[in-house]
Design an enzyme around this catalytic site. Structure first.
Site, PDB file in Angstrom:
ATOM      1  N   ASP A 212       0.820  -1.207   0.000  1.00  0.00           N
ATOM      2  CA  ASP A 212       0.000   0.000   0.000  1.00  0.00           C
ATOM      3  C   ASP A 212       0.856   1.259   0.000  1.00  0.00           C
ATOM      4  O   ASP A 212       0.423   2.320   0.430  1.00  0.00           O
ATOM      5  CB  ASP A 212      -0.948   0.002   1.209  1.00  0.00           C
ATOM      6  CG  ASP A 212      -0.210  -0.159   2.523  1.00  0.00           C
ATOM      7  OD1 ASP A 212       1.030  -0.238   2.521  1.00  0.00           O
ATOM      8  OD2 ASP A 212      -0.882  -0.195   3.579  1.00  0.00           O
ATOM      9  N   LYS A 262      13.569  24.751  20.613  1.00  0.00           N
ATOM     10  CA  LYS A 262      12.661  24.135  19.634  1.00  0.00           C
ATOM     11  C   LYS A 262      13.401  23.545  18.426  1.00  0.00           C
ATOM     12  O   LYS A 262      13.150  23.935  17.278  1.00  0.00           O
ATOM     13  CB  LYS A 262      11.618  25.158  19.169  1.00  0.00           C
ATOM     14  CG  LYS A 262      10.741  25.670  20.305  1.00  0.00           C
ATOM     15  CD  LYS A 262       9.719  26.678  19.816  1.00  0.00           C
ATOM     16  CE  LYS A 262       8.853  27.180  20.978  1.00  0.00           C
ATOM     17  NZ  LYS A 262       7.873  28.190  20.560  1.00  0.00           N
ATOM     18  N   ASP A 317       3.020   6.662   2.603  1.00  0.00           N
ATOM     19  CA  ASP A 317       2.420   5.515   3.280  1.00  0.00           C
ATOM     20  C   ASP A 317       0.889   5.555   3.210  1.00  0.00           C
ATOM     21  O   ASP A 317       0.227   4.532   3.316  1.00  0.00           O
ATOM     22  CB  ASP A 317       2.883   5.514   4.742  1.00  0.00           C
ATOM     23  CG  ASP A 317       2.173   4.458   5.565  1.00  0.00           C
ATOM     24  OD1 ASP A 317       2.210   3.285   5.175  1.00  0.00           O
ATOM     25  OD2 ASP A 317       1.584   4.804   6.602  1.00  0.00           O
TER      26      ASP A 317
END
Length: 337
Positions: A212, A262, A317
């Site tokens: 897939d 961050k 995906d």
């Protein structure tokens, strides 16, 4: 042929397509070679495509002074191509495809298409996820055609959910350029466990993948990389970036060095595509559930090498309806970027 003042990004498509390139000076002198594997190994270090080509070039390349010597080098060093050089100038490039008894051997492929595609419901209530259409054809047909183009003649589909739909749609695989056979799971065996259903013992490498996935990867590059490095398993990976929303404390023991505000993490994650040596199949018990992480752990515990093959091509995906819509737009015209 490649120019020494190019960047990695400038030559990426050419090297990926051919698996190899020769870098020539202005006077035609061979300065070095660049192969697809060198570019991918640089990617494992998160190298920028803006890097000069010379940073991934082999400045002391394998070269031959004749065809017989080129054949010996191709076999001994497990490389895709060797330039034949006379007086420092390029005469021709010999490839592994031209040399008998060289190369990775005749590969087969096993494609896992038995899942229920829960994340894409209700789309998958009537149509198995691998048979959903992306552009002019279905997800799994794209993969099978790409395998055939890479020299894979025999493809095995591990089927379970709506198994008959695949037989009706794909038949014997002749329209896709392969011989297609079906391995029916009585119950889901997971990716590695399904390999125990292979009706024959492979003589060459086995490509294993989820059915897939949508990708532009040329599977010949995976086979070259796997053969060259000589590992038991090659695991394909894609780079995943994660933004950490906090200031990360960089420290040694209890001593703070800095606060990294961050930061972005860059990791290679499993792409659901693998190349295996036939000998690896002995680790898989018959008709028993086994995932690829379990198989890889057993192979590593035996002391056998496992390598990472970074995918630089497009890869999806399709884990949500929103991502499916994105992929539909990305491949709507069938164009390959």
């Amino acid at each position: 042929m490649l120019k020494p003042d190019a960047t990695v990004g400038d030559v990426l498509e050419q090297v990926r397509e051919n698996g190899f390139g020769v870098v020539l000076g202005d006077d035609g002198e061979v300065l070095g070679t660049v192969d697809d594997g060198a570019v991918r190994r640089a990617a494992l270090k998160h190298a920028s495509l803006d890097l000069p080509l010379m940073t991934v070039m082999s400045g002391r390349p394998l070269v031959a002074d004749g065809n017989e010597r080129a054949a010996d080098l191709l076999r001994s060093y497990r490389v895709r191509a060797v330039p034949v050089v006379k007086g420092g100038r390029l005469v021709e490039v010999r490839t592994v495809d031209e040399v008998p008894d060289a190369g990775p051997g005749q590969p087969i492929a096993v494609v896992m298409v038995g899942g229920r595609g829960e994340r894409l419901r209700p789309l998958t209530d009537k149509v198995p996820k691998p048979l959903l259409r992306i552009g002019p054809t279905s997800i799994v047909e794209r993969l099978i055609s790409a395998l055939g183009a890479a020299g894979v003649s025999d493809v095995y589909l591990a089927v379970n959910y709506k198994a008959d739909d695949f037989d009706k749609r794909l038949g014997d695989g002749s329209q896709l350029g392969v011989r297609l056979q079906y391995m029916r799971e009585k119950e889901p065996l997971h990716t590695a466990g399904a390999l125990s259903l292979l009706p024959v013992e492979p003589r060459g490498p086995v490509i294993v993948m989820n059915g897939d996935l949508v990708t532009d990867l040329d599977f010949a590059r995976l086979l070259d990389y796997h053969w060259h490095h000589g590992g038991a398993i090659s695991v394909a990976g894609v780079e995943h970036r994660t933004q950490i929303p906090y200031g990360v404390l960089r420290s040694v023991e209890h001593h703070l060095l800095e606060i990294d505000e961050k930061p972005e993490r860059r990791d290679f994650v499993s792409a659901g595509i693998y190349a295996l040596q036939p000998e690896v199949l002995r680790f898989i018990p018959p008709e028993t559930r086994m995932g690829m992480p379990d198989l890889i752990a057993d192979v590593l515990a035996e002391g056998l090498p496992v390598h990472v093959f970074p995918i630089l091509e497009r890869w999806f995906d399709i884990g949500s309806p929103e991502e499916f819509e994105h992929v539909l737009l990305e491949f709507a015209t069938g164009d390959q970027e």
